[in-house]
Design a protein around this motif. Structure first.
Motif, PDB file in Angstrom:
ATOM      1  N   MET A   1       0.353   1.021   1.925  1.00 55.73           N
ATOM      2  CA  MET A   1      -1.045   0.579   1.844  1.00 55.73           C
ATOM      3  C   MET A   1      -1.688   1.074   0.555  1.00 55.73           C
ATOM      4  O   MET A   1      -2.556   0.417   0.009  1.00 55.73           O
TER       5      MET A   1
ATOM      6  N   PRO B   1      -0.024  -1.386  -3.061  1.00 57.03           N
ATOM      7  CA  PRO B   1       0.177  -2.799  -2.685  1.00 57.03           C
ATOM      8  C   PRO B   1       1.201  -3.524  -3.573  1.00 57.03           C
ATOM      9  O   PRO B   1       1.884  -4.433  -3.090  1.00 57.03           O
TER      10      PRO B   1
ATOM     11  N   THR C   1       1.718  -7.724   6.767  1.00 58.04           N
ATOM     12  CA  THR C   1       1.185  -7.088   5.566  1.00 58.04           C
ATOM     13  C   THR C   1       0.308  -5.948   6.071  1.00 58.04           C
ATOM     14  O   THR C   1      -0.500  -6.135   6.989  1.00 58.04           O
TER      15      THR C   1
ATOM     16  N   LYS D   1      -2.623  -3.304   5.661  1.00 56.50           N
ATOM     17  CA  LYS D   1      -3.854  -3.107   4.882  1.00 56.50           C
ATOM     18  C   LYS D   1      -4.701  -2.004   5.509  1.00 56.50           C
ATOM     19  O   LYS D   1      -4.635  -1.787   6.734  1.00 56.50           O
TER      20      LYS D   1
END
Ligand code: HEM
Length: 443
Positions: free
Chosen positions: A264, A267, A407, A409
């Motif tokens: 995180m 990226p 993904t 985040k």
């Protein structure tokens, strides 16, 4: 203590120096060459494990981690051989199934922020259950929750004030109702649970080939019952099981938590992993350990997480079994030795960018994965971790399946998250929340 303290001390006092002030002097080995000279070149001389007052009561010197001499040799050899047999046969599939479960649990958060630590520790604990008991549990199973609570309590107890006090004044502590008492209760609870499991295994119809650690152990006990040198008994079996849970579940889980946190905060690196996984696999394939050669960048990243966010404050202590001189410093028999792994992981002569999270440390110029002996996180020599391969199997399988699906985040509004560890015997990430955004829903 901060992990940077010992490497700084070595600059002043040399690569072999003594720390005084605790119950007994501790000799610190600093730098890769020193650790190699002692633990690999003089492997047998440093094969001992010190048994401190607390662990003496908890383990009775049985099993593998805190055993010595003949018992240690026999139990360790049995552990290694059994894990190899089970690894190929059962564990590869069990870990893949567990990774699928973990993906489902992450997906059930629907992209909302959550703390991943509990589902991750449940997954690594379930792998240990598959190895030892031959089955996994649902994460809401009462017995399973109790089991993980017991193991976690004792792992977290290590290094606390109460633990260190016990090690320093064991005679006094016996009279004070400190939290260590709960630790003893946890050991008793684990013992009664394991005893029930052993009895269940005893009455099961015999299988053509054993399917789990207990099966193999009971078989070995029977085979060697007339051998006077045999150490295969229920006490050692129990302690081996306890060792597998305490040495193998939290360590692997914490490393995976670091890996997700670092993605995180990096990226660009997460993007590279996604690309590699998309190029190598179809959308519905479950990725397994056997696939690691197809994803060298991802495999290198796992190793880099272990270097960059090494979860141990120091390597595990050893005991010297003979007098010896290491790089000019005399070490008497019976000394406690601690390898400072951080001195190796922060050495600019070994790593191109030691202060940076950089998976290329484990890649060659053609982008192929390179295993490096300097990654001494699992120890080295005669007592090197017996679960090293299993830990890597778990890490790459969990990590790659999660990354293929999501993904990661930071929650909305959270701009920064600390990557400083909580200091203790293990260097744990601070509690954090993440959002696992399904990749197939991304635009
Ligand atoms: C990332 C995960 C792991 C790390 C960082 C780790 C690290 C270590 C370290 C530093 C040692 C001490 C080695 C020495 O004295 O030189 C050790 C020993 C040991 N580990 Fe692991 N370990 C991990 C996973 C596992 C797993 C999954 C198992 C499960 C079987 C396991 C079982 C053991 C045992 C039984 C020992 C004692 C070996 C002996 O004293 O002979 N470990 N581990």
């Amino acid at each position: 203590m901060h992990p940077g303290v010992l490497p700084e001390m070595a600059k002043k006092h040399g690569n072999v120096f003594t720390l005084r002030g605790g119950t007994q002097p501790v000799i610190i080995l600093s730098g890769f060459e020193t650790i190699k000279e002692a633990l690999i070149k003089h492997s047998e001389i440093f094969a001992g494990r010190p048994l401190t007052p607390f662990f003496k009561v908890i383990t009775k010197g049985k099993g593998i981690v805190f055993a010595n001499g003949h018992t240690w040799k026999q139990q360790r050899k049995f552990g290694i051989v059994t894990m190899q047999k089970l690894g190929k046969k059962v564990l590869t599939h069990q870990i893949q199934a567990e990774a699928q479960q973990l993906v489902e649990i992450f997906a059930s958060a629907n992209g909302q922020p959550f703390d991943p630590s509990l589902p991750i520790i449940n997954s690594t604990s379930n792998v240990a259950c598959a190895l030892v008991f031959g089955r996994r549990y649902s994460s809401s199973d009462e017995e399973f929750l109790k089991l993980t609570e017991i193991v976690n309590y004792n792992t977290e107890f290590g290094g606390t004030f109460s633990h260190l006090l016990y090690e320093t004044f064991p005679w006094l502590m016996k009279h004070i109702p400190w939290p260590y008492k709960k630790s003893f209760v946890c050991v008793d609870d684990l013992l009664s649970y394991v005893k029930k499991e052993i009895e269940k295994h005893r009455v099961e119809p015999p299988m053509e080939e054993p399917q789990d650690f207990i099966n193999y152990y009971l078989f070995q006990m029977e085979k060697s019952k007339n051998d006077p040198t045999s150490t295969y008994d229920e006490e050692n079996l129990f302690q081996c099981i306890s060792d597998i849970f305490s040495a193998g579940t939290d360590t692997t889980a914490k490393t995976l938590q670091w890996a997700l946190l670092l993605l995180m905060t990096h990226p660009d690196i997460q993007e590279k992993v996604h690309k590699e996984l998309d190029d190598a696999f179809g959308p519905s394939q479950t990725i397994g350990y056997q696939d690691r050669k197809k994803i060298p960048y991802t495999f290198a990243l796992i190793h880099e997480v272990m270097r960059y966010k090494c979860i141990l404050l120091t390597g595990n202590p050893r005991l010297s079994l003979q007098d010896i001189t290491i790089l000019g410093t005399f070490i008497p028999k019976g000394s406690m030795i601690v390898p400072d792994v951080h001195s190796v992981f922060s050495d600019p002569k070994i790593w191109e960018t030691p202060k940076k999270f950089n998976p290329s440390h484990f890649l060659d110029k053609d982008g192929k994965f390179v295993d490096r002996e300097e990654l001494v996180l699992f120890g080295a020599g005669s007592r090197v971790c017996i679960g090293k391969e299993l830990a890597k199997m778990e890490l790459i399988t969990f990590f790659s399946n999660l990354l293929r699906a999501f993904t990661f985040k930071l929650p909305e509004g959270v701009k920064e998250v600390s990557t400083e560890p909580v200091l203790g015997f293990t260097l744990t990430p601070q509690h954090y929340k993440l959002c696992a955004i399904p990749r197939n829903s991304e635009t």
